[in-house]
Design an enzyme around this catalytic site. Structure first.
Site, PDB file in Angstrom:
ATOM      1  N   PRO A  43       0.828  -1.205   0.000  1.00 60.18           N
ATOM      2  CG  PRO A  43      -0.670  -1.501   1.752  1.00 60.18           C
ATOM      3  CD  PRO A  43       0.564  -2.071   1.161  1.00 60.18           C
ATOM      4  CD  GLU A  44       1.932   4.280   3.869  1.00 61.20           C
ATOM      5  OE1 GLU A  44       3.033   4.727   4.269  1.00 61.20           O
ATOM      6  OE2 GLU A  44       0.905   4.169   4.570  1.00 61.20           O
ATOM      7  N   PRO A 224      46.681 -37.442  11.676  1.00 63.81           N
ATOM      8  CG  PRO A 224      47.064 -37.058  13.941  1.00 63.81           C
ATOM      9  CD  PRO A 224      47.292 -36.472  12.594  1.00 63.81           C
ATOM     10  CG  ASP A 247      46.050 -45.808   3.443  1.00 69.39           C
ATOM     11  OD1 ASP A 247      47.195 -46.142   3.140  1.00 69.39           O
ATOM     12  OD2 ASP A 247      45.779 -44.801   4.128  1.00 69.39           O
ATOM     13  CE  LYS A 269      43.967 -55.044   7.383  1.00 72.55           C
ATOM     14  NZ  LYS A 269      44.265 -55.358   8.752  1.00 72.55           N
ATOM     15  N   GLY A 300      47.453 -41.849   6.119  1.00 74.71           N
ATOM     16  CA  GLY A 300      47.256 -41.362   7.484  1.00 74.71           C
ATOM     17  C   GLY A 300      48.602 -40.975   8.089  1.00 74.71           C
ATOM     18  CG  ASP A 302      55.657 -38.472   8.159  1.00 76.75           C
ATOM     19  OD1 ASP A 302      55.870 -37.262   8.064  1.00 76.75           O
ATOM     20  OD2 ASP A 302      56.359 -39.340   7.596  1.00 76.75           O
ATOM     21  CB  ALA A 331      49.476 -41.810  15.057  1.00 81.55           C
ATOM     22  CG  MET A 382      50.680 -51.955  18.087  1.00 85.21           C
ATOM     23  SD  MET A 382      51.383 -53.386  18.825  1.00 85.21           S
ATOM     24  CE  MET A 382      50.315 -53.576  20.218  1.00 85.21           C
ATOM     25  N   GLY A 411      42.613 -40.853  17.819  1.00 84.91           N
ATOM     26  CA  GLY A 411      43.261 -39.625  18.275  1.00 84.91           C
ATOM     27  C   GLY A 411      43.018 -38.442  17.346  1.00 84.91           C
TER      28      GLY A 411
END
Ligand code: SAH
Length: 460
Positions: A43-44, A224, A247, A269, A300, A302, A331, A382, A411
């Site tokens: 309206p306005e 990691p 991997d 895997k 993963g 280094d 890790a 491991m 981790g």
């Protein structure tokens, strides 16, 4: 993803804005930037908004909103302070499947507006899916400062050469390599500096001499798991690779940072627990590089610490393939930092030794007497399978039965878990805690510091 990010072509398309105040004006500005044909109904209507619409060839209807106006629109925006009216606009649009946005009412939006960085034709849109517009705006500010102002010019300039380059370099990956090189080099600098003639000459010269690029392999350590621990170099190579061979230990958030259209090949895997044999991975890398691809072998931690990186590059070197190795946070570093266990300490450990318990015939066969050493931290890379046997052997070789041990599982990831105990009883704790691989074992008096140093938020 809560919303699908798209860019909407609305040039000359009818778009309706319900409302004639300042908020409506902001939305109208945006629609006009994208060259829409805008109708404002209210309206306005602010005089300057009215003038702007009329100047752009749009329409201003100074009336109360009626549902019939919605029908022919490509987009509708409701920007009134009357929530009943806003809801009605929303319902009318929904009934006709017309995309609608009600300003500041996420529940009444079929689409939402992102924060925008405009370097047209390059446009960056950022959204927090309505969860935190402030955060999206902060991110925008950061990006504004790193995207050169002349980026738009560069994109437009490149656009004018696209067809010619496509014709000269029909192979997609060759073409991609060409642009990646030019867009980061002298050509881009010339365009940023407004030297378009020199830039054109440079590009023509580069195009006439560009060869099919030889493939290469980047052996990249991805750390990691926490993507914030990637190096700049890792990220850059992940984003320019044609193929990523990764991997099991590479975390999903890291994979999400690889180039979107890179081929992703998993060699870890599988369900059946059979990893792709190392020899096959080596040959795969050689073959992909020989096809001219830039291959990112993502690992993963280094690549040179229990990563079999050495074997992979030996094969590449033998085949004469160019490669580079990018170190990653191993890790031991990541897990110890995130668990609050310093690997060395003036009072507790003057040396640290990384050991792998994965052995060829499945039984640990380690130089036990060397491992049992006062003031030495042992880090075992491991799974948990051999831990009971290793603990027994260490004690049999003179380690104190109460030597502190920490197991750090997943981790640096959001689901990191730390279990602490003593070497004599750690194997029982593994069963009790139900801790899962990947797990790193830290043995030594430094583990005692964990209580003091673990930062809050870490699960123990
Ligand atoms: N190259 C890797 C190590 C590969 S050996 C590196 O430098 O980190 C695989 C072992 O690393 C796993 O069995 C586990 O002991 C350890 N590991 C890797 N990532 C881990 C993580 N996020 N948390 C705990 N242990 C991890």
């Amino acid at each position: 993803m809560d919303y699908l990010p798209v860019f909407f072509k609305i040039t000359n398309q009818p778009c309706l804005v319900v409302g004639g105040g300042h908020i409506a004006k902001r939305k109208v500005n945006l629609l006009l930037k994208a060259e829409a044909k805008v109708t404002v109904i209210a309206p306005e209507v602010l005089p300057e908004l009215k003038a702007q619409i009329l100047a752009s060839g749009g329409q201003v209807i100074e009336q109360v909103y009626q549902a019939s106006y919605v029908a022919a629109q490509r987009l509708v925006i409701a920007a009134t302070d009357d929530m009943v009216l806003n809801k009605q606009v929303f319902d009318d649009c929904e009934a006709l499947h017309i995309p609608v946005n009600v300003v500041d009412a996420p529940d009444l939006c079929r689409f939402i507006f992102p924060s925008i960085i405009d370097r047209s034709p390059v446009v960056v849109a950022i959204s927090s899916s309505g969860q935190s517009p402030v955060l999206a705006r902060m991110l925008r500010t950061r990006l504004e400062s790193i995207i050169p102002a002349a980026y738009g010019q560069l994109a437009a300039f490149v656009g004018s050469f696209r067809k010619q380059v496509q014709h000269t370099l029909p192979d997609t990956s060759v073409r991609r390599a060409f642009w990646e090189k030019e867009l980061q080099g002298r050509f881009a600098e010339l365009v940023y500096n407004g030297r378009t003639q020199a830039a054109t000459e440079h590009l023509q010269q580069a195009l006439s001499t560009h060869q099919q690029h030889a493939g290469e392999v980047y052996l990249v350590g991805s750390g990691p798991g926490d993507p914030d621990l990637l190096t700049f170099k890792a990220l850059r190579l992940m984003q320019q690779a044609d193929v990523v061979v990764y991997d099991r230990l590479v975390s999903q958030p890291i994979l999400d940072l690889c180039r979107r259209d890179a081929d992703m090949i998993y060699v870890g895997k599988a369900r059946a627990d059979h990893a792709v044999p190392q020899e096959d991975i080596n040959q795969l890398l050689v073959r992909l590089a020989q096809e001219g691809k830039r291959v990112c072998r993502l690992k993963g931690g280094d690549p040179f610490i229990f990563g079999r990186g050495g074997e992979e590059i030996e094969e590449l070197a033998a085949a004469g393939i160019a490669f580079q190795v990018v170190p990653g946070i191993t890790a031991a570093s990541g897990c110890s930092a995130y668990a609050g266990i310093p690997l060395t300490h003036r009072d507790y450990a003057q040396s640290v030794r990384f050991v792998t318990g994965h052995l060829k015939d499945g039984t640990p066969n380690l130089p036990w007497s060397e491992l049992v050493h006062e003031r030495q931290t042992l880090v075992l890379y491991m799974g948990l399978v051999g831990l009971e046997e290793i603990a027994k052997q260490l004690i049999a070789n003179g380690m104190r039965p109460d030597m502190p041990v920490a197991l750090v599982s997943h981790g640096t990831r959001p689901n990191q878990q730390v279990v602490t105990g003593e070497i004599a009883t750690i194997a029982d704790k593994v069963h009790e805690s139900g801790i899962k691989a990947p797990t790193l074992t830290i043995i030594g008096d430094v583990v005692k510091l964990q209580d003091k140093l673990a930062w809050f938020g870490v699960t123990k």
